[in-house]
Each structure stands twice: as structure tokens, then as C-alpha cells.
Enzyme design. Sequence first.
Site, PDB file in Angstrom:
ATOM      1  N   CYS A  50       1.138  -1.183  -0.370  1.00  0.00           N
ATOM      2  CA  CYS A  50       0.152   0.152  -0.049  1.00  0.00           C
ATOM      3  C   CYS A  50       0.867   1.252   0.089  1.00  0.00           C
ATOM      4  CB  CYS A  50      -0.585  -0.459   1.600  1.00  0.00           C
ATOM      5  SG  CYS A  50      -1.812   1.433   1.121  1.00  0.00           S
ATOM      6  N   CYS A  56       0.227   5.403   7.009  1.00  0.00           N
ATOM      7  CA  CYS A  56      -1.177   5.212   8.244  1.00  0.00           C
ATOM      8  C   CYS A  56      -0.871   4.259   9.134  1.00  0.00           C
ATOM      9  CB  CYS A  56      -1.989   4.730   7.053  1.00  0.00           C
ATOM     10  SG  CYS A  56      -3.511   4.029   7.191  1.00  0.00           S
ATOM     11  N   CYS A  59      -2.124  -0.169   9.035  1.00  0.00           N
ATOM     12  CA  CYS A  59      -1.443  -1.278   9.543  1.00  0.00           C
ATOM     13  C   CYS A  59       0.385  -0.839   9.649  1.00  0.00           C
ATOM     14  CB  CYS A  59      -1.260  -1.247   7.783  1.00  0.00           C
ATOM     15  SG  CYS A  59      -2.293  -2.200   7.044  1.00  0.00           S
ATOM     16  N   GLN A 237     -16.301 -10.184  15.177  1.00  0.00           N
ATOM     17  CA  GLN A 237     -15.207 -10.188  15.096  1.00  0.00           C
ATOM     18  C   GLN A 237     -15.457  -9.297  13.660  1.00  0.00           C
ATOM     19  OE1 GLN A 237     -12.991 -12.258  16.509  1.00  0.00           O
ATOM     20  NE2 GLN A 237     -14.851 -12.873  17.785  1.00  0.00           N
ATOM     21  N   PHE A 264     -20.332 -13.744  28.847  1.00  0.00           N
ATOM     22  CA  PHE A 264     -19.596 -12.614  27.218  1.00  0.00           C
ATOM     23  C   PHE A 264     -20.242 -12.585  26.668  1.00  0.00           C
ATOM     24  CE2 PHE A 264     -16.783 -12.398  31.346  1.00  0.00           C
ATOM     25  CZ  PHE A 264     -16.796 -10.993  31.616  1.00  0.00           C
ATOM     26  N   GLU A 284     -24.569 -11.628  28.952  1.00  0.00           N
ATOM     27  CA  GLU A 284     -24.550 -11.284  28.507  1.00  0.00           C
ATOM     28  C   GLU A 284     -24.755  -9.553  29.331  1.00  0.00           C
ATOM     29  OE1 GLU A 284     -23.155  -8.079  26.123  1.00  0.00           O
ATOM     30  OE2 GLU A 284     -22.134 -10.066  26.205  1.00  0.00           O
ATOM     31  N   ASP A 330     -15.611 -15.050  26.494  1.00  0.00           N
ATOM     32  CA  ASP A 330     -15.121 -14.340  25.678  1.00  0.00           C
ATOM     33  C   ASP A 330     -15.055 -12.382  26.021  1.00  0.00           C
ATOM     34  OD1 ASP A 330     -14.015 -12.794  22.906  1.00  0.00           O
ATOM     35  OD2 ASP A 330     -16.140 -13.106  21.921  1.00  0.00           O
ATOM     36  N   CYS A 356      -9.286 -10.655  23.628  1.00  0.00           N
ATOM     37  CA  CYS A 356      -7.910  -9.778  22.164  1.00  0.00           C
ATOM     38  C   CYS A 356      -7.796  -8.788  22.704  1.00  0.00           C
ATOM     39  CB  CYS A 356      -9.482  -8.766  21.782  1.00  0.00           C
ATOM     40  SG  CYS A 356     -10.113  -8.299  22.527  1.00  0.00           S
TER      41      CYS A 356
END
Length: 400
Positions: A50, A56, A59, A237, A264, A284, A330, A356
Amino acid sequence: MSETEKILRVAAKGDGVTASGRHVALAAPGDMVRADGSIEPGSHHAEPVCRHFGKCGGCELQHLDEASLAQFVTDRVAHAASGQGVEPAQLLPAHLSPPRSRRRATLHAARTGGAVQIGFKERRGHKIVDMRECHILRPELFALIAPLRKLLSAKRGKFSSNIALTLADQGVDCALTGYSPEGLEETEALTDFCRDHGLARLMLDYGYGPEAFWEPEPLTATLSGVPVALPPAAFLQATVDGEDALTSAVSGWLGTSGQVVDLFSGLGTFAFALPAGTQVQAVEAARDAVQACQSAARRAGRSLEAIHRDLFRNPMRAEELAGFDAAILDPPRAGAREQVAQLATSAVPKIAYVSCNPASWARDAATLQQAGYRLAELRPVGQFRWSTHVELASLFVREG
């Protein structure tokens, strides 16, 4: 530095690291760093695809080839575990989502020097990099950038807006903050924009929370073959590919479990991935997600009970977890310290923990290990391609 040094690995924030501990930006394993700081590319140094790379913030790792990118994702997860004294019995190969697969992203827009710019912010700054190409977004999302730039260019005066884009079953869901049409002309232009570009939904925030400006039909996101209503700002996701990698790991580990609690649970990403005969209790805190999950389960004839409960303030206690064959976890990036403390004193045989954030996961993993759980399998997942953001799926098994 008086002599050439070799880059041995990539650190958590994306810099290459030498044996002496020197951090070098945009360096890949095998690169040689000369005395003047210049880089002699090695066999793992890739040509960025790119034009915006290096500036940027979307990435950070396009200079890595596929092998070193996979190694980076693996190392982030493995080092987080070992740093807490946790070692997996089996470390599975890293899964990388392909280019142009990101189905959700938040971009920024502002008028700068008379022109409207839309894109991610700079890698280590606050300026917007005006996006003219993108190799991570799904083509359906990128196709809206130029039309949005034209639409916002008609807005008078200075403004600053966030643009959240999500690809739903019906098309692109777009949410704008810091922008609202003024008068009939701008309102009609916005309506024409939605119709002409086939938007599935447009949400506007006038300062009182997001409101639907355009939604020809209710939006859904299909999770493991089950269409689920998609509330505004609901979590999905980042890629379908990454979702498949995570759900396949969880369903493979827990597929024979008769009763599972999904903590969660969100919209039911992992609950719906389990075999149809599994008895699932999905817990949740977001009421709209609970309602969407329960309604989808009812329509699909799934044995799922969705429960509204804030697991940070009111975690499920060990005695409430009795009788479950397995648990899915999660949590958000902060982890699940309070809920993990209850799981640690429970008798749940298996825990599938998806995260994550390797750092908060590793802290929780140490708690489970100290309580008698063994980390049986660990799967690194890099669905935020060319980013330092890494995810994982893990299986803990109660010993004895």
C-alpha cells in the site's frame, strides 16, 4: 552503534529488535541494520503493498513476509503466556486472515485545508491519512470511501466526524458521529446517497446517541448459519475468516459437551457455533444483544437461553456454574478477573477462553493454572492483518 546488527525478532509494537536490544522501525527478522541506521533488507523483508504504509496507522507490519508475520502473532501469544509462567501443552499454528477481509472499521473524517479527508489516523500521530487505497478493508467498505468524501465535501464549514463501517448480511451499515444534515437540501442529499449506494443502514448521532436515518429492512449478521439481528454498534469479529478460525477451535474443543455456559456471549458468536443439540446458557450485559441472541435462537429452534447480566459487577458464582460441562469466555480487552476468580474455584471440566488481549488473558490464565486448570491448547489468530493487534483461542482442562 559502531557495527552492523541483525534483526532477530519483532517486538510487540512492531519494531525490529537486535541482540543488543536496539529497536528499529520497519525492520523485519533477518534485516541488517548498518552503523548509519539504514536497513539492508533480509529474506523476510516484504515490499509493502500500500502507498500509505509507514504513515497510515491502519497497518504496521506490511514489511513482514507471511512467515515472519505468523511468527510475530505466535510470539505475542506465547510470550504473554510464558511471562505469567503458563505453558501450553500444544501451541497450534497461527491463523492469519487474508488481505481485504476486514468487515468492520472505524475511520475518521475532517475538512483540512478546504478538502475533506477520510481514513485512519497516522501511525503515531493524530492527523488523518486520506485513504486512496486500502488492502485490509473488504471491497464493499472501501467502495464507499470516495462517495462519502464527495458527500461530506458538500458540508459547509469545518467538521470532524467518525465513520463506523460494518458489513452486514444486507450490505454496509454506516454510522456517522459529528455529522448531521442541516435543512431539507442536505437531508434529501443524504437520502439519495443511501439509496444510490445501497446502504443497508445509516445511523446518525445528534448528541443523544445513534438514531437510524435509513434502514429499508432490519439488519442481520449470520453466525454459524443462524441470522441474528444486528443492533447498532453491536460487536462482530473483525473478519468472517477470523471468526471461523475462533469458532472452529471452540466448537472442536467443546462439541461433545451437553451443557455449556457462554460468558460475555454478545450476539451468540460461539453459542451458535456449537452443535444444535447443545444446551447453552448465554450471558451478556448488553440488553439489545441478549434480545437479538434469544430471538435468533427461538427462530432457529436452538436450545439456548440468553440472560442479561453484568459479569464485571456480578460474575456467575462457582455454585451457579455447577452442572455445566464447559464454559466459554470471550471478555473485552480488560479481561475477566472477577469472573475467572469464580471459574477458578468451580468444577467446570473445560473452559474455552477467547481473547483479543494476550496480556490480560495471560493474567487470567495464571489464575486458572494456579487453581488446577491445565492449558491444553493455544491457538494464535491474526485477523487484524498487518497489525500488532493479536487474538487467540485457548482450552483449559480441569486436572484430576
